[in-house]
Design a protein around this motif. Structure first.
Motif, mmCIF file in Angstrom:
data_model
loop_
_atom_site.group_PDB
_atom_site.id
_atom_site.type_symbol
_atom_site.label_atom_id
_atom_site.label_comp_id
_atom_site.label_asym_id
_atom_site.label_seq_id
_atom_site.Cartn_x
_atom_site.Cartn_y
_atom_site.Cartn_z
ATOM 1 N N GLU A 41 37.649 39.741 47.412
ATOM 2 C CA GLU A 41 36.308 39.893 46.919
ATOM 3 C C GLU A 41 36.514 41.331 46.081
ATOM 4 O O GLU A 41 35.993 41.456 44.882
ATOM 5 C CB GLU A 41 35.188 39.767 47.616
ATOM 6 C CG GLU A 41 35.298 38.362 48.216
ATOM 7 C CD GLU A 41 35.768 38.079 49.351
ATOM 8 O OE1 GLU A 41 36.616 38.389 49.732
ATOM 9 O OE2 GLU A 41 35.094 37.453 50.190
ATOM 10 N N ALA A 45 36.464 42.561 42.305
ATOM 11 C CA ALA A 45 35.167 43.494 41.704
ATOM 12 C C ALA A 45 36.024 44.423 40.906
ATOM 13 O O ALA A 45 35.441 45.218 40.118
ATOM 14 C CB ALA A 45 34.334 43.881 42.799
ATOM 15 N N ASP A 49 35.823 45.638 36.984
ATOM 16 C CA ASP A 49 35.161 46.837 36.575
ATOM 17 C C ASP A 49 35.923 47.655 35.445
ATOM 18 O O ASP A 49 35.492 48.567 35.100
ATOM 19 C CB ASP A 49 34.872 47.603 38.081
ATOM 20 C CG ASP A 49 34.245 48.908 37.642
ATOM 21 O OD1 ASP A 49 33.074 48.844 37.000
ATOM 22 O OD2 ASP A 49 34.461 50.147 38.172
ATOM 23 N N TYR A 108 33.185 33.171 41.250
ATOM 24 C CA TYR A 108 32.425 34.191 40.937
ATOM 25 C C TYR A 108 31.584 33.646 39.497
ATOM 26 O O TYR A 108 32.156 32.946 38.890
ATOM 27 C CB TYR A 108 33.053 35.403 40.650
ATOM 28 C CG TYR A 108 34.221 35.567 39.358
ATOM 29 C CD1 TYR A 108 33.840 35.853 38.331
ATOM 30 C CD2 TYR A 108 35.419 34.904 39.782
ATOM 31 C CE1 TYR A 108 34.719 35.841 37.332
ATOM 32 C CE2 TYR A 108 36.450 34.822 38.604
ATOM 33 C CZ TYR A 108 36.153 35.213 37.465
ATOM 34 O OH TYR A 108 36.916 35.367 36.375
ATOM 35 N N THR A 110 30.207 35.661 36.209
ATOM 36 C CA THR A 110 30.349 37.146 35.308
ATOM 37 C C THR A 110 29.424 37.050 34.092
ATOM 38 O O THR A 110 29.306 35.835 33.446
ATOM 39 C CB THR A 110 31.778 37.730 35.008
ATOM 40 O OG1 THR A 110 31.644 38.746 34.406
ATOM 41 C CG2 THR A 110 32.325 36.587 34.034
#
Length: 678
Positions: A41, A45, A49, A108, A110
């Motif tokens: 996870e 991320a 980013d 996830y 986004t």
């Protein structure tokens, strides 16, 4: 014995040091393990980013290259950068929904902003654990779930239509037109260098310019490569005789009134690098146009509109597979003006050979009917592209066709006399019936003026306000100014809008009564009485002041954007009393309708007009005989019952030896003839 003890002590110290080193090493390994061994996870991320930061090297370091199809670093960066930068990703947000430890899959959601709006989707990321550390297994579906390695992400821009500029009757002043685009199809060239040379000569370009266009990355053998847009009225046979050269129609911005409205409407041009930097984030691209002058620049935001945009996934044949985001096109607004195209053209035609300007308003409502500056130039030339030679010719022309004269301030001469008369009446310093007595053709207050005299052209009797306006007597108004006094003159002119910005869509020069903060001498005050001295007035401002004479003393507010129900709005209410306005108006009628009046050439039998002529002298001193003259005529319909009310103010430079203000009167007479016939 002592030697053995020292040896034993040395052994113990060595062992202790080794133990410390081992302990520290284990601590470093432990800390590194805790810090570096990120969970899937956390790794996902961090990867996401890095996308808006365009840190593709860091992203590549997080993937398992072998499990990701052995993609090279160069291919990885090329694929990701082309897509993410092409759609202009910003503000990426990721939310972890779940993690399947057995399958090592993170689910996830986004979302991020793009050139076509927000994109939001749910996706899965698979990880692989090697030697206790996780790495991301990458493929194209990590960018978008439906994206395969053979697909492309395409951005389609739907160009917004620029809004038209229309006159009061809906006639187009700026809108869509067509011209001819001369271009080359590379695959049809027989002798490339020869074609480029011939085309460069015909188009008055450098061969290198054409070569650069053919060398752009998008160009293919069957592409039509535009080289230059030319007028569709130019003979095209010479171009078509060159193998590989083609001509197609292209949509352009067009200005039907051409020179007649150039200084008012302005023009557009292709955006420059400076424009893109200045207007960053406003939707401009390298293919955009932008208003550079006139109303095209003033109303750029409204006229521009907003381009539409679609982000698509397309397959290897170019067929649409999925739409990812879409922003609908918003065409630009039409700008509907109070301008009357017929009147605008009529004024231009009369004065096109002169250095001058004309403004026309509807005196009851403040609608601006015409704004003309002469000489002029054809704004369509800027659409096709000016050569360096043509640009230099316009800039070096002694008549200054690029200079917008209706925005400037000018010495008003005798056109200020009705205003001074109203100031005198309102301040009770001028009695309209008083006879000032004849002074001949020159006068000075007393010997303190030295060699300075006020001069005039006519002798008459009695020397009262009515005759002073009819004969345009400088001496009378010099005396009237002295009676009014400098302080009252300054305060009254300030109340009339001098020394402040005209409330109008286009910024005009500010009228002034002095080069300093006050009228400093008696001579300056006397000269101000007949519009000389240091008085400067903007023509539209003067028209607004004149509107008070037919609006019971209220100065009308001028405006340019058309209203279906035009209602006059006072810019300066009650600047004069109704009685004062009536007295001045009655005497201004005589200027045009009395055979002795300086504006009598504009007299009509069917419509009562009022007005005032003016000749402003521009010279270094009273003895200067080489100075020039400005000719003025302000004329308007004087009765409330007039069917087509109008107020025109025209100014022409260099009227000396050409009839002075009489030259302008005759020109405006012909304009009024056309106006009333319509």
């Amino acid at each position: 014995m002592k030697k053995k003890r020292r040896y034993f002590k040395w052994i113990v110290m060595m062992a202790a040091g080794l133990a410390i080193i081992i302990a520290v090493s284990y601590l470093v390994v432990f800390v590194n393990h805790v810090m570096v061994r990120k969970t899937p996870e956390e790794l996902l991320a961090e990867y996401m980013d890095n996308i808006p930061k365009q840190q593709y090297d860091a992203m590549y370091s997080m993937i398992d290259v072998k499990a990701s199809g052995n993609i090279s670093k160069e291919d990885f960066i090329r694929r990701n950068s082309a897509i993410y930068e092409g759609i202009e990703v910003q503000n990426m947000v990721i939310e972890i929904l779940s993690y399947d430890k057995k399958e090592e899959v993170v689910t996830y959601q986004t979302s991020f902003e793009t050139i076509a709006g927000q994109i939001r989707f749910e996706n899965e990321a698979t990880f692989k654990k090697n030697e206790g550390a996780y790495a991301l297994i990458w493929d194209d579906s990590l960018i978008f779930p439906e994206l395969s390695s053979s697909d492309q992400v395409r951005v389609d821009i739907i160009q917004a239509e620029r809004g038209a500029i229309l006159d009061r009757n809906g006639k187009v002043l700026a809108g869509k037109g067509t011209e001819s685009s001369v271009g080359i199809v590379p695959g049809k060239l027989q002798d490339k260098n020869d074609v480029i040379q011939k085309l460069a000569e015909l188009l008055e370009m450098e061969p290198d310019e054409i070569e650069a266009k053919l060398s752009e990355q998008w160009v293919k053998e069957d592409s039509f490569v535009p080289v230059k847009t030319i007028s569709r009225n130019i003979a095209q046979e010479a171009f078509l005789e060159i193998p590989g050269v083609m001509i197609t129609e292209v949509e352009v911005r067009e200005y039907p009134l051409k020179e007649a409205a150039t200084h008012l409407i302005g023009y557009v041009q292709n955006v420059t690098a400076e424009d893109l930097e200045e207007h960053e984030g406003e939707g401009y691209t390298v293919n955009s146009i932008i208003g550079k002058s006139g109303l095209e620049g003033l109303f750029e935001k409204e006229l521009k509109g907003q381009d539409g945009c679609r982000i698509l996934i397309v397959d290897d044949e170019g067929s649409e597979k999925e739409e990812l985001a879409c922003t609908l096109v918003q065409n630009g607004q039409a700008i509907h003006l109070t301008i009357d195209a017929g009147l605008q053209s009529s004024l231009y035609e009369q004065f096109q050979e002169d250095k001058g300007c004309s403004v026309a308003i509807q005196p009851d409502t403040g609608e601006v009917l015409a704004l003309v500056s002469t000489p002029s130039y054809d704004n369509n030339e800027f659409i096709l592209g000016l050569s360096d030679e043509r640009w230099a010719a316009l800039n070096e022309d002694e008549n200054q066709p690029l200079y917008n004269r209706f925005r400037q301030v000018w010495c008003p001469g005798s056109t200020l006399k009705p205003v001074v008369a109203a100031i005198g009446l309102e301040s009770c310093t001028v009695d309209p019936a008083e006879d000032y007595g004849s002074e001949g053709l020159s006068w000075q207050k007393d010997a303190s003026w030295g060699s300075y005299y006020v001069t005039t052209l006519h002798e008459y009797a009695p020397v009262n306000l009515e005759n002073a306006l009819i004969y345009s007597d400088n001496i009378y108004f010099a005396k009237a100014a002295l009676k009014i006094g400098a302080e009252e003159m300054e305060n009254s002119l300030k109340r009339l809008g001098f020394c402040e910005e005209l409330p109008f869509e286009i910024q005009m020069g500010e009228s002034q009564y002095s080069n300093t903060e006050s009228i400093e001498t008696e001579v300056q005050l006397a000269d101000s009485g007949y519009g000389q001295g240091q008085i400067l007035v903007n023509p539209l401002h003067l028209a607004c002041i004149y509107s008070s004479f037919c609006n019971d003393g209220n100065v009308i507010r001028p405006y340019l954007i058309y209203q279906n129900e035009a209602k006059g709005d006072a810019w300066i209410p009650d600047v004069f009393s109704k009685e004062t306005a009536t007295v001045v108006l009655d005497r201004m009628k005589k200027v045009v309708n009395d055979p002795n009046g300086t504006g009598y050439a504009a007299h009509r039998e069917d419509i009562i007009l009022a007005g005032k002529t003016g000749t402003a002298e521009l010279k270094e001193s009273q003895e200067d005989t080489t100075g020039t003259e400005l000719g003025w005529f302000a004329v308007f319909t004087a009765e409330e019952t007039a069917e087509n009310p109008i107020l025109i103010v025209s100014m022409v430079e260099d009227v000396k030896e050409r009839g002075g203000s009489g030259y302008v009167v005759e020109k405006d007479r012909q304009v009024l003839e056309e106006w009333f016939e319509r």
